[in-house]
Write an enzyme that holds these catalytic residues in place. Sequence first.
Site, PDB file in Angstrom:
ATOM      1  N   CYS A 125       0.829  -1.123  -0.034  1.00  0.00           N
ATOM      2  CA  CYS A 125      -0.105   0.011   0.159  1.00  0.00           C
ATOM      3  C   CYS A 125       0.936   1.282   0.134  1.00  0.00           C
ATOM      4  O   CYS A 125       1.089   1.783   1.091  1.00  0.00           O
ATOM      5  CB  CYS A 125      -0.892  -0.032   1.308  1.00  0.00           C
ATOM      6  SG  CYS A 125      -1.811  -1.712   1.743  1.00  0.00           S
ATOM      7  N   ALA A 126       1.586   1.575  -1.098  1.00  0.00           N
ATOM      8  CA  ALA A 126       2.713   2.291  -1.283  1.00  0.00           C
ATOM      9  C   ALA A 126       2.600   3.918  -1.206  1.00  0.00           C
ATOM     10  O   ALA A 126       3.261   4.575  -0.793  1.00  0.00           O
ATOM     11  CB  ALA A 126       3.602   1.767  -2.116  1.00  0.00           C
ATOM     12  N   ALA A 127       1.619   4.274  -1.737  1.00  0.00           N
ATOM     13  CA  ALA A 127       1.476   5.804  -2.098  1.00  0.00           C
ATOM     14  C   ALA A 127       1.414   6.508  -1.002  1.00  0.00           C
ATOM     15  O   ALA A 127       0.715   6.193   0.081  1.00  0.00           O
ATOM     16  CB  ALA A 127       0.044   6.199  -3.181  1.00  0.00           C
ATOM     17  N   ASP A 186      -0.390   0.418  -5.362  1.00  0.00           N
ATOM     18  CA  ASP A 186      -1.456   1.028  -4.569  1.00  0.00           C
ATOM     19  C   ASP A 186      -2.675   0.877  -5.432  1.00  0.00           C
ATOM     20  O   ASP A 186      -2.675   0.551  -6.714  1.00  0.00           O
ATOM     21  CB  ASP A 186      -1.158   2.703  -4.780  1.00  0.00           C
ATOM     22  CG  ASP A 186      -2.077   3.364  -3.986  1.00  0.00           C
ATOM     23  OD1 ASP A 186      -1.769   3.420  -2.592  1.00  0.00           O
ATOM     24  OD2 ASP A 186      -3.300   3.895  -4.367  1.00  0.00           O
ATOM     25  N   ASP A 221       1.680  -1.163   4.956  1.00  0.00           N
ATOM     26  CA  ASP A 221       1.365   0.122   5.550  1.00  0.00           C
ATOM     27  C   ASP A 221      -0.333   0.326   5.325  1.00  0.00           C
ATOM     28  O   ASP A 221      -0.649   1.028   4.421  1.00  0.00           O
ATOM     29  CB  ASP A 221       2.205   1.273   5.042  1.00  0.00           C
ATOM     30  CG  ASP A 221       2.196   2.640   5.907  1.00  0.00           C
ATOM     31  OD1 ASP A 221       2.262   2.372   7.002  1.00  0.00           O
ATOM     32  OD2 ASP A 221       1.848   3.504   5.219  1.00  0.00           O
ATOM     33  N   CYS A 260      -1.030   4.603  10.657  1.00  0.00           N
ATOM     34  CA  CYS A 260      -0.807   5.942  11.435  1.00  0.00           C
ATOM     35  C   CYS A 260      -1.748   6.121  12.464  1.00  0.00           C
ATOM     36  O   CYS A 260      -2.323   7.071  12.574  1.00  0.00           O
ATOM     37  CB  CYS A 260      -0.630   6.818  10.425  1.00  0.00           C
ATOM     38  SG  CYS A 260      -1.862   6.780   9.192  1.00  0.00           S
ATOM     39  N   LYS A 270       7.720   6.043   2.017  1.00  0.00           N
ATOM     40  CA  LYS A 270       8.180   4.622   2.859  1.00  0.00           C
ATOM     41  C   LYS A 270       8.930   4.097   1.577  1.00  0.00           C
ATOM     42  O   LYS A 270      10.066   3.340   2.022  1.00  0.00           O
ATOM     43  CB  LYS A 270       7.375   4.120   3.685  1.00  0.00           C
ATOM     44  CG  LYS A 270       6.671   4.703   4.742  1.00  0.00           C
ATOM     45  CD  LYS A 270       5.813   3.913   5.401  1.00  0.00           C
ATOM     46  CE  LYS A 270       4.953   4.905   6.511  1.00  0.00           C
ATOM     47  NZ  LYS A 270       3.822   5.610   5.617  1.00  0.00           N
ATOM     48  N   GLY A 311       4.686   7.207  -1.668  1.00  0.00           N
ATOM     49  CA  GLY A 311       6.035   6.586  -1.964  1.00  0.00           C
ATOM     50  C   GLY A 311       6.943   7.104  -0.964  1.00  0.00           C
ATOM     51  O   GLY A 311       8.275   6.844  -1.015  1.00  0.00           O
ATOM     52  N   ASP A 317      -5.203  -3.602  -5.958  1.00  0.00           N
ATOM     53  CA  ASP A 317      -5.922  -3.935  -4.800  1.00  0.00           C
ATOM     54  C   ASP A 317      -4.894  -4.845  -3.997  1.00  0.00           C
ATOM     55  O   ASP A 317      -4.794  -6.002  -4.345  1.00  0.00           O
ATOM     56  CB  ASP A 317      -7.314  -4.328  -4.961  1.00  0.00           C
ATOM     57  CG  ASP A 317      -8.033  -4.118  -3.577  1.00  0.00           C
ATOM     58  OD1 ASP A 317      -7.174  -4.335  -2.475  1.00  0.00           O
ATOM     59  OD2 ASP A 317      -9.289  -4.287  -3.749  1.00  0.00           O
TER      60      ASP A 317
END
Length: 442
Positions: free
Chosen positions: A256-258, A281, A327, A380, A262, A260, A309
């Site tokens: 779940c990168a966007a 993403d 994440d 988070c 991390k 970017g 997904d």
Amino acid sequence: MKNNPRELAVEALTRVFQNKAYSNIEINNLLKKSDLSDADSRLMTNIVYGVIQHKYVLEYQLEPYLKDKKLDLWLNLLLQTAIYQMCYLDKIPAHAVLNESTEIAKQRANQGAGNLVNAVLRNFQRHGARTMSGKESVYDMSKLYSVPRWLVDLFEEQQGTDKTREILQTINQASSVSIRVNTNKTTVADLQKALQAKGFDVKPSKISPVGLVCESGNLVNTDEFRAGLYTIQDESSMLVAPALDLHPDSRVLDACAAPGGKTTHIASYIKAGAGEVTALDIHKHKTKLIRENSERMGYSDIISTGAVDARKAKDVLNTTFDRILVDAPCSGLGLIRRKPELRYFRQPEDLMNLQRVQLQILDSMVDLLEVNGKMVFSTCTFDDEENEQVVDKFLAAHKNFELVPVKHDKMMDKSVKNGMLKVLPSDYFTDGFFIATFVRKN
């Protein structure tokens, strides 16, 4: 409207509460189209954040003068912006606030709206601010810190009264800007000197060896940023990539990168040609952000992207990885200082709905991780439903995985409990964050 910071503040607030929009995005959108000076831009931004942070207090102050009157949203918010300026901003005379707010109401609606605003604000001026209760029941804390009662209840149940008070006191204070240094292009000390020479008050992060913290200023508009010497990233999120225990030849899936941040931190540990990062993403337009970040930071030969997904990743990817980062999407309660509107938009049921999504994503990763590989789960937020409970349920469903102590610097020892790292917003004045690490046994 282009030159009136108070009217622009009302417009931004109306969009936030009407559309459940992020305040920072609405502020930026309006400022781009405005002709405001720097000072007026700061005033407009201050009013928007101030009204959101103190909304319940402002409503409490207006109660005696509005009683049961049903006002249009913008008109109610206009009154709140006026009370906020009168109660919290020292340098603006009350008569100026009153006159300008009345004019805004007249121009935006009619003479009647202007008369109402004038009457309410004169009454408030005559009687002064109402006293807030000195007690600290859930009800009092909810109103005093402008946080819904169910959230105060949740914090009290999970963190205790003292920690809850600390968290609530912290989240209404302005946050600083933190940046992660790209140590493949420069050093922390050299970048600190370069930014200090440009007038930024930059200090080393207390929790990340690659972080710098600045109290204020636009750190996106510098030559160093454009050259990829650093990226904007909260200090607590800089703890994620080290937790993966990366090597130059690691093959990493960032599920779940966007946008970017991390992802590029992960890439900084990896050698091109030896290892790689696959960044996914769910939204195609957000994979563009990851690629832009990769190019600016100099990692486009290490990072590849895909619009997938994460819950369906196992159906799309036909390879395995020795490191996986999830994440996960979450309530973002750890970000309330930066996105104060989140406290009003979240509902109790959101936490369990998000827990289900998080477990679906983790389930999808199971067969993509190599035996003895490590998977880091991070969010988070700091509520148990989206963190410890997810860890417990994942382990109960997957006996071939075990929880291992999260890799961290000694300076973070006091934030680690039962092998999992949890940072509260009040601990280091950063975003709230959670990190856990799993290993696949067989």
